[in-house]
Design an enzyme around this catalytic site. Structure first.
Site, PDB file in Angstrom:
ATOM      1  N   ARG A   1      13.006   4.544   2.212  1.00  0.00           N
ATOM      2  CA  ARG A   1      13.897   3.391   2.344  1.00  0.00           C
ATOM      3  C   ARG A   1      15.228   3.723   1.675  1.00  0.00           C
ATOM      4  O   ARG A   1      15.238   4.236   0.546  1.00  0.00           O
ATOM      5  CB  ARG A   1      13.271   2.171   1.657  1.00  0.00           C
ATOM      6  CG  ARG A   1      14.211   0.975   1.677  1.00  0.00           C
ATOM      7  CD  ARG A   1      13.549  -0.266   1.167  1.00  0.00           C
ATOM      8  NE  ARG A   1      13.450  -0.261  -0.294  1.00  0.00           N
ATOM      9  CZ  ARG A   1      12.912  -1.245  -0.985  1.00  0.00           C
ATOM     10  NH1 ARG A   1      12.386  -2.285  -0.370  1.00  0.00           N
ATOM     11  NH2 ARG A   1      12.860  -1.184  -2.302  1.00  0.00           N
TER      12      ARG A   1
ATOM     13  N   GLU B   1      12.832  -8.958   5.914  1.00  0.00           N
ATOM     14  CA  GLU B   1      12.535  -9.594   4.626  1.00  0.00           C
ATOM     15  C   GLU B   1      13.464 -10.775   4.334  1.00  0.00           C
ATOM     16  O   GLU B   1      13.397 -11.365   3.267  1.00  0.00           O
ATOM     17  CB  GLU B   1      12.544  -8.574   3.489  1.00  0.00           C
ATOM     18  CG  GLU B   1      13.759  -7.685   3.423  1.00  0.00           C
ATOM     19  CD  GLU B   1      13.655  -6.607   2.342  1.00  0.00           C
ATOM     20  OE1 GLU B   1      12.749  -6.673   1.503  1.00  0.00           O
ATOM     21  OE2 GLU B   1      14.505  -5.703   2.339  1.00  0.00           O
TER      22      GLU B   1
ATOM     23  N   ASN C   1       7.427  -9.539  -0.080  1.00  0.00           N
ATOM     24  CA  ASN C   1       7.849  -9.984  -1.419  1.00  0.00           C
ATOM     25  C   ASN C   1       9.150 -10.780  -1.322  1.00  0.00           C
ATOM     26  O   ASN C   1       9.276 -11.871  -1.866  1.00  0.00           O
ATOM     27  CB  ASN C   1       8.071  -8.788  -2.353  1.00  0.00           C
ATOM     28  CG  ASN C   1       6.847  -7.913  -2.441  1.00  0.00           C
ATOM     29  OD1 ASN C   1       5.747  -8.362  -2.173  1.00  0.00           O
ATOM     30  ND2 ASN C   1       7.030  -6.655  -2.798  1.00  0.00           N
ATOM     31  N   ASP C   2      10.109 -10.201  -0.631  1.00  0.00           N
ATOM     32  CA  ASP C   2      11.380 -10.911  -0.487  1.00  0.00           C
ATOM     33  C   ASP C   2      11.288 -12.019   0.554  1.00  0.00           C
ATOM     34  O   ASP C   2      11.893 -13.078   0.388  1.00  0.00           O
ATOM     35  CB  ASP C   2      12.500  -9.933  -0.130  1.00  0.00           C
ATOM     36  CG  ASP C   2      13.008  -9.235  -1.371  1.00  0.00           C
ATOM     37  OD1 ASP C   2      13.284  -9.928  -2.360  1.00  0.00           O
ATOM     38  OD2 ASP C   2      13.092  -7.996  -1.363  1.00  0.00           O
TER      39      ASP C   2
ATOM     40  N   CYS D   1       4.853  -3.930   4.107  1.00  0.00           N
ATOM     41  CA  CYS D   1       4.882  -3.069   2.916  1.00  0.00           C
ATOM     42  C   CYS D   1       5.047  -3.896   1.640  1.00  0.00           C
ATOM     43  O   CYS D   1       5.187  -3.338   0.563  1.00  0.00           O
ATOM     44  CB  CYS D   1       5.982  -2.022   3.027  1.00  0.00           C
ATOM     45  SG  CYS D   1       7.635  -2.720   3.131  1.00  0.00           S
TER      46      CYS D   1
HETATM   47  C1  PEP Z   1       9.416  -6.494  -0.194  1.00  0.00           C
HETATM   48  O1  PEP Z   1      10.417  -7.170  -0.396  1.00  0.00           O
HETATM   49  O2  PEP Z   1       8.336  -6.967   0.194  1.00  0.00           O
HETATM   50  C2  PEP Z   1       9.442  -5.034  -0.428  1.00  0.00           C
HETATM   51  C3  PEP Z   1       8.452  -4.262  -0.067  1.00  0.00           C
HETATM   52  O3  PEP Z   1      10.526  -4.509  -1.045  1.00  0.00           O
HETATM   53  P1  PEP Z   1      10.827  -4.699  -2.604  1.00  0.00           P
HETATM   54  O4  PEP Z   1       9.577  -5.240  -3.257  1.00  0.00           O
HETATM   55  O5  PEP Z   1      11.205  -3.350  -3.103  1.00  0.00           O
HETATM   56  O6  PEP Z   1      11.949  -5.665  -2.611  1.00  0.00           O
HETATM   57 MG    MG Z   2      12.340  -6.288  -0.591  1.00  0.00          MG
END
Ligand code: PEP
Ligand code: MG
Length: 575
Positions: free
Chosen positions: A338, A436, A459-460, A507
């Site tokens: 990424r 995201e 997550n985001d 992810c």
């Molecule tokens: C997410 O946002 O789910 C992600 C995998 O990226 P990060 O946790 O690094 O923001």
């Molecule tokens: Mg993220």
């Protein structure tokens, strides 16, 4: 009499042992005046102490880079930066010179002034950094006072498992915990995002933090149970509770051993569907460990970790070497790198806080597009590394067509510059986008037409969909992957992507949550990327899942908005 205290569970698993109460004697700080002629000597004394602490931290930092999870060395890197910043380096010298006081008193007054400023900050994550400053200041103070031993931890001599009960522990003390004979700890202070909790999680040490007054309730050698999964400390458990937790602990160990045997078994559901299980990593050196856990590819290499805790950013050559190393470590499987997601809680030293709200501000691809020169360096390094393996490039936090177009045009520019330089690369590296931001999820056409694959960052996505700051402890209890809006958006992404034929995965942390595996399979997910340690458990669940049975139940969940019914249906799927 048995007593339970509730805090925040910050480390995995259960530990049963005897309490070792740690009441470090308060450092008494000498205060005396010095003459103008003594100023130079006093400043030199402070500088010597400062250099000694820096040396200790640098040695520890080097050791951790090879021996411990990346978060640990990153943390010591942060401590080194705090130590070398003016407030703890130059300001005490100024105090000695202007106030004509001894070095200890100068450090004490300066530390009080800095921590006072931190008390007014409302951001929970930044407030936690106040403890980091206090810990470093204490290190300096101990050296000034001649207490040169790094850690003031006691050492447990008893053959029974010892659990350290402390008001607070520094991350460095948590690192040394096992060496001092302790297997677990609880503290009055701390939070889920405090660095000591992060270190404990990385080292798999069961612990509970934020117990407020644990020391008041305990006596030396009390029998205690630390349940790091649920954030509970049980003092003097009655025989049934003890038996129950002993059994749970034994079960946990057995499960881990059994799971290790699944390593080479392909992840396939009962009804014969092959599922791809990939790993999330932070450093090139993590690739080997991830493959050893049975990952069939790297689904997310968070490249921004190469940029953190340093003053000079990595140049093209250094980045090229890092990406090449990751790719050569995985000759048979893809490595998805990424592009850097800096900003928000992962800032680099030179980056100013340009946004009022960091999570909604100049972050990830937005930052890259605002500094195209720096972004081009990474893109060139990535393409130069492309002949060494199966590279895939993933772009974070995209939202609009114009951002996508600018990104793709910079990628074309990077390739053209490599051609002009006569350098070889693979021009057909698949380019993917992270989904995201809710707007991206709802306008997916923009993405399916322009990219080769998608990766959902839950997550985001949840942070923005539910309006819950990821690092804010005060609202952490509102995090709910079963919220009807979350299920609706995920199902929409999976369906739309499946219809257009674009490969997609998750992810974010949801991919590694075994309670959600069948639900996600039932909604159409076939590729998961997670921390390597979670992979065996997820694989086991897949091996025991009939997707044809899970699908109608998952579809039923989509038609339900009542939390109770949703939980009942989830139980049914997981039954
Ligand atoms: C997410 O946002 O789910 C992600 C995998 O990226 P990060 O946790 O690094 O923001
Ligand atoms: Mg993220």
């Amino acid at each position: 009499m048995s007593l339970s205290l509730h805090g925040i569970g910050a480390g995995n698993g259960i530990m049963i042992g005897r309490a070792h109460l740690h009441h470090p004697s308060l450092l008494s700080i000498p205060h005396y005046r010095i003459t103008p002629e003594q100023v130079d000597a006093e400043c030199a004394r402070f500088n010597q102490a400062h250099a000694a602490v820096r040396q200790e931290l640098e040695t520890l930092h080097q050791r951790l880079q090879t021996e411990a999870p990346s978060e640990l060395s990153a943390l010591i890197g942060v401590h080194l930066m705090i130590l070398n910043d003016a407030p703890l380096k130059d300001a005490p010298i100024a105090q000695i010179t202007t106030l004509l006081c001894n070095a200890e008193w100068a450090l004490h007054t300066q530390t009080a002034a800095i921590t006072q400023q931190f008390n007014t900050i409302s951001d929970a994550y930044l407030r936690e950094r106040r403890n980091d400053i206090l810990q470093i200041s204490q290190r300096l103070m101990r050296v000034l006072l001649g207490q040169t031993k790094l850690s003031q931890l006691p050492t447990a001599h008893n053959s029974e498992l010892r659990i350290l009960i402390a008001h607070d522990l520094s991350p460095a003390e948590v690192i040394d915990l096992n060496a001092h004979g302790f297997s677990s700890f609880v503290t009055d202070l701390g939070g889920a995002t405090s660095h000591s909790a992060i270190v404990a999680r990385s080292l798999n040490i069961p612990c509970v933090v934020a117990l407020h007054h644990a020391l008041l309730w305990l006596q030396q050698d009390d029998l205690v149970i630390v349940d790091g999964n649920h954030g509970v400390l049980i003092i003097d458990p009655d025989p049934q509770v003890l038996a129950e937790y002993t059994q749970r602990q034994a079960q946990q160990r057995l499960t881990q051993q059994q799971l290790a045997t699944l390593r080479d078994i392909p992840a396939q559901s009962i009804d014969g569907q092959a599922i791809r299980l990939h790993a999330n990593i932070e450093r090139p050196s993590d690739v080997a460990g991830a493959l050893a856990q049975g990952a069939t590819g790297i689904g997310l290499f968070r490249s921004e970790f190469l940029f953190l805790n340093r003053r000079e950013l990595p140049d093209e050559e250094e980045q090229f070497e890092a990406y090449r190393q990751a790719l050569t470590a995985s000759p048979h499987y893809p490595v998805t790198i990424r592009t850097y997601d800096l900003g928000a809680d992962k800032t680099i030293a030179e980056q100013l806080r340009t946004s009022a709200n960091l999570a909604l501000g100049l972050r990830a691809i937005r930052l890259c597009l605002s500094e195209p020169k720096r972004f081009l360096i990474q893109l060139r390094a990535l393409y130069r590394a492309s002949p060494y393996g199966q590279l895939k490039i993933l772009i974070p936090m995209l939202m609009s067509a114009s951002e996508i177009d600018q990104t793709l045009s910079l990628i074309a520019q990077a390739k053209a510059s490599l051609v002009a330089d006569g350098l070889t690369f693979n021009p057909a590296v698949p380019i993917g986008a992270m989904v995201e931001i809710p707007a991206a999820a709802l306008a997916l056409d923009l993405f399916t037409k322009r990219f080769d694959f998608l990766s959902v960052g839950t997550n985001d996505l949840l942070q923005y969909l539910l309006a819950i700051g990821r690092t804010d402890n005060a609202v952490a209890h509102l995090y709910d992957p079963l919220h009807p809006a979350v299920l609706f958006v995920l199902a929409h992404i999976f369906k739309h992507a499946t219809n257009t034929g674009i490969p997609f995965s998750i992810c974010g942390e949801m991919a590694g949550d075994v309670r959600l595996t069948r639900l996600l399979l039932g909604l159409g997910l076939r590729e998961f990327s997670m921390h390597a340690t979670q992979l065996p458990e997820i694989k086991q669940r897949i091996l025991h899942t009939d997707i044809q049975t899970a699908t109608p139940l998952a579809q039923q969940m989509l038609l339900t908005s009542e939390p109770q019914q949703l939980h009942q249906l989830l139980e049914q799927i997981n039954h």
